[in-house]
Design an enzyme around this catalytic site. Structure first.
Site, PDB file in Angstrom:
ATOM      1  N   ARG A  35      53.020  20.078  50.887  1.00  0.00           N
ATOM      2  CA  ARG A  35      52.289  19.588  49.715  1.00  0.00           C
ATOM      3  C   ARG A  35      51.221  18.602  50.161  1.00  0.00           C
ATOM      4  O   ARG A  35      51.510  17.669  50.912  1.00  0.00           O
ATOM      5  CB  ARG A  35      53.239  18.924  48.724  1.00  0.00           C
ATOM      6  CG  ARG A  35      54.148  19.947  48.092  1.00  0.00           C
ATOM      7  CD  ARG A  35      54.990  19.402  46.965  1.00  0.00           C
ATOM      8  NE  ARG A  35      55.961  20.429  46.602  1.00  0.00           N
ATOM      9  CZ  ARG A  35      56.951  20.246  45.750  1.00  0.00           C
ATOM     10  NH1 ARG A  35      57.129  19.081  45.175  1.00  0.00           N
ATOM     11  NH2 ARG A  35      57.790  21.228  45.478  1.00  0.00           N
ATOM     12  N   SER A  93      55.007  21.730  42.175  1.00  0.00           N
ATOM     13  CA  SER A  93      56.065  21.422  41.222  1.00  0.00           C
ATOM     14  C   SER A  93      55.713  20.338  40.204  1.00  0.00           C
ATOM     15  O   SER A  93      54.803  20.518  39.419  1.00  0.00           O
ATOM     16  CB  SER A  93      57.319  21.058  41.997  1.00  0.00           C
ATOM     17  OG  SER A  93      58.387  20.917  41.128  1.00  0.00           O
ATOM     18  N   HIS A  94      56.419  19.217  40.285  1.00  0.00           N
ATOM     19  CA  HIS A  94      56.255  18.164  39.282  1.00  0.00           C
ATOM     20  C   HIS A  94      55.054  17.267  39.572  1.00  0.00           C
ATOM     21  O   HIS A  94      54.769  16.358  38.795  1.00  0.00           O
ATOM     22  CB  HIS A  94      57.524  17.315  39.252  1.00  0.00           C
ATOM     23  CG  HIS A  94      57.868  16.736  40.601  1.00  0.00           C
ATOM     24  ND1 HIS A  94      58.279  17.529  41.637  1.00  0.00           N
ATOM     25  CD2 HIS A  94      57.804  15.484  41.081  1.00  0.00           C
ATOM     26  CE1 HIS A  94      58.488  16.774  42.709  1.00  0.00           C
ATOM     27  NE2 HIS A  94      58.200  15.525  42.401  1.00  0.00           N
ATOM     28  N   ASP A 149      59.401  21.766  34.374  1.00  0.00           N
ATOM     29  CA  ASP A 149      58.351  21.135  35.184  1.00  0.00           C
ATOM     30  C   ASP A 149      57.241  22.116  35.538  1.00  0.00           C
ATOM     31  O   ASP A 149      57.203  23.242  35.037  1.00  0.00           O
ATOM     32  CB  ASP A 149      58.957  20.512  36.441  1.00  0.00           C
ATOM     33  CG  ASP A 149      59.441  21.558  37.424  1.00  0.00           C
ATOM     34  OD1 ASP A 149      59.799  22.655  36.987  1.00  0.00           O
ATOM     35  OD2 ASP A 149      59.435  21.285  38.645  1.00  0.00           O
ATOM     36  N   ASP A 157      56.524  24.153  37.962  1.00  0.00           N
ATOM     37  CA  ASP A 157      56.826  25.506  38.429  1.00  0.00           C
ATOM     38  C   ASP A 157      58.079  26.097  37.785  1.00  0.00           C
ATOM     39  O   ASP A 157      58.568  27.143  38.226  1.00  0.00           O
ATOM     40  CB  ASP A 157      56.945  25.530  39.953  1.00  0.00           C
ATOM     41  CG  ASP A 157      58.031  24.611  40.468  1.00  0.00           C
ATOM     42  OD1 ASP A 157      58.316  23.590  39.824  1.00  0.00           O
ATOM     43  OD2 ASP A 157      58.616  24.914  41.526  1.00  0.00           O
ATOM     44  N   ASP A 187      61.267  25.164  37.608  1.00  0.00           N
ATOM     45  CA  ASP A 187      62.617  25.143  38.181  1.00  0.00           C
ATOM     46  C   ASP A 187      63.442  23.933  37.742  1.00  0.00           C
ATOM     47  O   ASP A 187      64.633  23.875  38.014  1.00  0.00           O
ATOM     48  CB  ASP A 187      62.589  25.282  39.718  1.00  0.00           C
ATOM     49  CG  ASP A 187      61.776  24.217  40.407  1.00  0.00           C
ATOM     50  OD1 ASP A 187      61.187  23.364  39.714  1.00  0.00           O
ATOM     51  OD2 ASP A 187      61.709  24.245  41.656  1.00  0.00           O
ATOM     52  N   ARG A 188      62.818  22.976  37.063  1.00  0.00           N
ATOM     53  CA  ARG A 188      63.590  21.818  36.610  1.00  0.00           C
ATOM     54  C   ARG A 188      63.874  21.895  35.118  1.00  0.00           C
ATOM     55  O   ARG A 188      63.194  22.623  34.392  1.00  0.00           O
ATOM     56  CB  ARG A 188      62.819  20.522  36.874  1.00  0.00           C
ATOM     57  CG  ARG A 188      62.595  20.254  38.328  1.00  0.00           C
ATOM     58  CD  ARG A 188      62.025  18.866  38.510  1.00  0.00           C
ATOM     59  NE  ARG A 188      61.781  18.625  39.922  1.00  0.00           N
ATOM     60  CZ  ARG A 188      61.675  17.417  40.453  1.00  0.00           C
ATOM     61  NH1 ARG A 188      61.787  16.344  39.692  1.00  0.00           N
ATOM     62  NH2 ARG A 188      61.457  17.281  41.736  1.00  0.00           N
ATOM     63  N   SER A 219      67.715  15.301  40.261  1.00  0.00           N
ATOM     64  CA  SER A 219      66.299  15.316  39.897  1.00  0.00           C
ATOM     65  C   SER A 219      65.989  16.386  38.858  1.00  0.00           C
ATOM     66  O   SER A 219      64.908  16.962  38.870  1.00  0.00           O
ATOM     67  CB  SER A 219      65.477  15.546  41.148  1.00  0.00           C
ATOM     68  OG  SER A 219      65.929  16.725  41.814  1.00  0.00           O
ATOM     69  N   LYS A 234      66.486  26.559  41.892  1.00  0.00           N
ATOM     70  CA  LYS A 234      66.928  25.987  40.639  1.00  0.00           C
ATOM     71  C   LYS A 234      66.115  26.630  39.519  1.00  0.00           C
ATOM     72  O   LYS A 234      65.061  27.200  39.765  1.00  0.00           O
ATOM     73  CB  LYS A 234      66.802  24.467  40.653  1.00  0.00           C
ATOM     74  CG  LYS A 234      65.443  23.893  41.027  1.00  0.00           C
ATOM     75  CD  LYS A 234      65.598  22.396  41.263  1.00  0.00           C
ATOM     76  CE  LYS A 234      64.265  21.677  41.415  1.00  0.00           C
ATOM     77  NZ  LYS A 234      63.711  21.719  42.749  1.00  0.00           N
TER      78      LYS A 234
HETATM   79  C1  VG1 Z   1      62.373  15.898  44.990  1.00  0.00           C
HETATM   80  C2  VG1 Z   1      63.761  15.789  44.400  1.00  0.00           C
HETATM   81  C3  VG1 Z   1      64.641  16.890  44.968  1.00  0.00           C
HETATM   82  C4  VG1 Z   1      64.001  18.250  44.706  1.00  0.00           C
HETATM   83  C5  VG1 Z   1      62.596  18.268  45.260  1.00  0.00           C
HETATM   84  C6  VG1 Z   1      61.859  19.545  44.925  1.00  0.00           C
HETATM   85  O1  VG1 Z   1      62.427  15.722  46.388  1.00  0.00           O
HETATM   86  O2  VG1 Z   1      64.306  14.532  44.658  1.00  0.00           O
HETATM   87  O3  VG1 Z   1      65.915  16.790  44.384  1.00  0.00           O
HETATM   88  O4  VG1 Z   1      64.747  19.275  45.308  1.00  0.00           O
HETATM   89  O5  VG1 Z   1      61.844  17.187  44.707  1.00  0.00           O
HETATM   90  O6  VG1 Z   1      61.843  19.758  43.552  1.00  0.00           O
HETATM   91  P1  VG1 Z   1      62.070  14.328  47.105  1.00  0.00           P
HETATM   92  O7  VG1 Z   1      62.115  14.614  48.568  1.00  0.00           O
HETATM   93  O8  VG1 Z   1      60.721  13.930  46.608  1.00  0.00           O
HETATM   94  O9  VG1 Z   1      63.111  13.367  46.650  1.00  0.00           O
HETATM   95  V1  VG1 Z   1      60.548  20.543  42.837  1.00  0.00           V
HETATM   96  O10 VG1 Z   1      60.955  20.863  41.295  1.00  0.00           O
HETATM   97  O11 VG1 Z   1      59.396  19.309  43.070  1.00  0.00           O
HETATM   98  O12 VG1 Z   1      60.156  21.785  43.820  1.00  0.00           O
HETATM   99 CO    CO Z   2      59.776  22.168  40.438  1.00  0.00          CO
END
Ligand code: VG1
Ligand code: CO
Length: 542
Positions: A21, A112-113, A276, A278, A280-281, A364, A375
């Site tokens: 990312r 993602s988010h 979120d 993409d 998955d949340r 998360s 997810k």
């Molecule tokens: C975060 C979350 C983690 C999740 C990851 C990807 O990671 O804490 O639980 O699997 O995002 O989610 P980090 O390393 O920033 O804590 V997604 O929905 O952003 O693909």
């Molecule tokens: Co996501």
């Protein structure tokens, strides 16, 4: 015609928790995106003639990278590419397509988010043939390749018309533009009792689903509105936008505040949810009650047998280490295996493939099952709806019953975003150096029982993952975890996770931050967060 183009390595292409990312302008650096995609292909074996799934969450730069990825897949010898119409595939839908069409793997384009737009975030992630994120062995090989890569291959290709469904041939490869929703929606119908949910909805049960101008809009319209009869106006922010309307498509209490306020208000619907960037949340809020993601995992696991897809029971449950222990209590009661993995969905794949667990989750806002290897936000929403339709109780009743049976695990995460990287590393290193001597010491009103740095031993393939977060356990069962985020794109983000289990129902009505006050105070006294970061308060409290 296939061209081989020289490129010099980019030093910063190390995949994080969920792929690479970076800011959009970084991906726009000439050769940057191509060097990473070629490094992915160079780390794979025996994919000639096979199928690659490509799709993304529709954020700014999605379409450009999809064209590049198609042209590079052709040049590198893939036989077929399946791409979502408009370049769209939610992360769980991409996982399903890889599995359903027995693809070799997939490229999922998403941050993602994280926010989207010309100066915001973009991401690329490779998923393997089980539909799940590439395990560390592969992401490490990809990173190693990025450090030595000297050329990439690309076919001269007229841009594919991503907007019409159909099959095209080009540079010796077949390109199928597929409906991004249809196969996924059909899968959901096999897992859940759509008739029961339809009856619930037609009986006056009111829903608010916030798609946050992200990828789930079209999925929610098809599944919730068309197939389940939910009123169209109940799907909020349903039109995907390249910049998510300028917001963070992060379903938490800060970025989904409007939904939260609606659900706490006088005319709240019965059930509120959000997903979120993409898809998955998931965020779950009942009328007047917020369900923490850790609790949601536990409650879904305890009630999953009420949905047709899980009526045979669960093989086991898995959660990421920072996720609360609420699900562990359910696993103990059900007499099934419980697994604790590092943060990130890539660690669940082996357990799911080996039949060691059925439901997985993260604090998360991520929950999912063995139906895919990611997810899945809408899956969690539908499982909740299925449970509500069968139990005929409110979310609040289900939550309170669960706490009465298992106790309540108060849980919160404090994020300090975009702090200086050296300061973040300094804080973690200083705490880590003291871990071994902490047992028996006091931190505020709490006594430390043990402390360690979490190492995961994968029970399926024996691989070992170290440095997955610092854990401090207190006498009486409270726990504190510190780790640095692996998904951010500016500076570092410190995540501090706090939990405390409360068995006594008479004490289940406290405010979360109050209930956790001793653990929050211990975090400051042990780690000196203010001193290291210069911040008085977290950026986000969830
Ligand atoms: C975060 C979350 C983690 C999740 C990851 C990807 O990671 O804490 O639980 O699997 O995002 O989610 P980090 O390393 O920033 O804590 V997604 O929905 O952003 O693909
Ligand atoms: Co996501």
């Amino acid at each position: 015609m296939i061209r081989t183009v020289s490129v010099t390595p980019f030093k910063d292409q190390k995949p994080g928790t969920s792929g690479l990312r970076k800011k959009v302008p970084v991906f726009q650096t000439p050769g940057y995106t191509e060097a990473f995609i070629q490094s992915v292909f160079d780390s794979l074996e025996d994919y000639q003639g096979k199928t690659l799934v490509i799709g993304g969450d529709g954020r700014f730069y999605n379409r450009e990278v999809i064209q590049t990825a198609i042209a590079m897949a052709a040049a590198n010898g893939f036989g077929r590419v399946l791409v979502g119409q408009g370049g769209i595939l939610s992360t769980p839908a991409a996982s399903h397509l890889i599995r359903k069409y027995q693809a070799f793997g997939g490229l999922i384009l998403s941050a993602s988010h994280n926010p989207g737009g010309p100066t915001e975030d973009f991401g690329i992630k490779y998923n393997i043939s089980n539909g799940g994120p590439a395990p560390e062995k592969i992401t490490e090989a990809i990173y190693a390749r990025t450090q030595t890569i000297d050329r990439y291959r690309i076919a001269d290709f007229e841009a594919v018309n991503l907007d019409s469904l159909g099959t095209f041939e080009g540079a010796g490869m077949t390109i199928e533009v597929v409906d991004p929703v249809a196969d996924y929606a059909a899968l959901m119908e096999t897992l859940f009792d759509f008739d029961a949910i339809r009856a619930l909805v037609s009986g006056g049960f009111r829903i608010a689903f916030d798609a946050m101008h992200a990828v789930t809009g079209p999925y929610a319209r098809e599944i919730l509105v068309k197939r389940l009869g939910v009123d169209e106006a109940s799907v909020l922010n349903a039109t995907p936008l390249e910049d998510f309307g300028g917001h963070h498509p992060d379903p938490n209490l800060v970025h989904a505040k409007e939904l939260y306020d609606l659900m706490m208000g006088p005319d709240a619907p019965d059930f509120g949810a959000a997903s979120d960037g993409d898809g998955d949340r998931n965020l779950i809020i009942g009328r007047g009650v917020f369900v923490t993601p850790s609790d949601s995992l536990a409650m879904l696991a305890a009630n999953a047998h009420l949905a047709p897809g899980y009526k045979g029971g669960l093989k086991g449950i898995a959660r990421s280490m920072p996720t609360s222990g609420a699900a562990d209590r359910v696993a103990a009661k059900l007499g099934v295996e419980m697994h604790e993995t590092p943060t990130g969905w890539k660690f669940f794949g082996n357990l799911l493939d080996a039949g060691r667990c059925t439901i997985c989750g993260e604090e998360s806002a991520g929950t999912g099952s063995d139906h895919v290897r990611e997810k899945d936000g809408l899956w969690a929403v539908l499982l909740w709806l299925n449970i509500l339709a069968v139990r005929k109780q409110s979310v609040k009743q289900i939550v309170e019953d669960h706490w009465a049976e298992y106790g309540r695990t108060y849980y919160s995460r404090h994020d300090y975003e975009a702090i200086d990287t050296d300061q973040a590393n300094g804080l973690v290193a200083a705490l880590e150096a003291r871990l071994d001597g902490l047992a028996g010491h006091e931190a505020g009103s709490l006594t430390i029982e043990k402390a360690d740095s979490f190492t995961y031993h994968d029970p399926v393939d024996g691989s070992v993952s170290r440095n997955q977060g610092l854990r401090i356990f207190f006498e009486g069962g409270s726990r504190l975890v510190f780790r640095l985020s692996g998904t951010g794109t500016s500076g570092a983000t410190l995540r501090v996770y706090m939990e405390r289990h409360e068995p006594d129902p008479a004490r289940h009505g406290q405010e979360t931050q109050d209930a956790l006050a001793p653990v929050i105070a211990a975090a400051e006294s042990l780690a000196g967060i203010r001193g290291w970061t210069g911040r008085d308060a977290p950026t986000v409290i969830t």
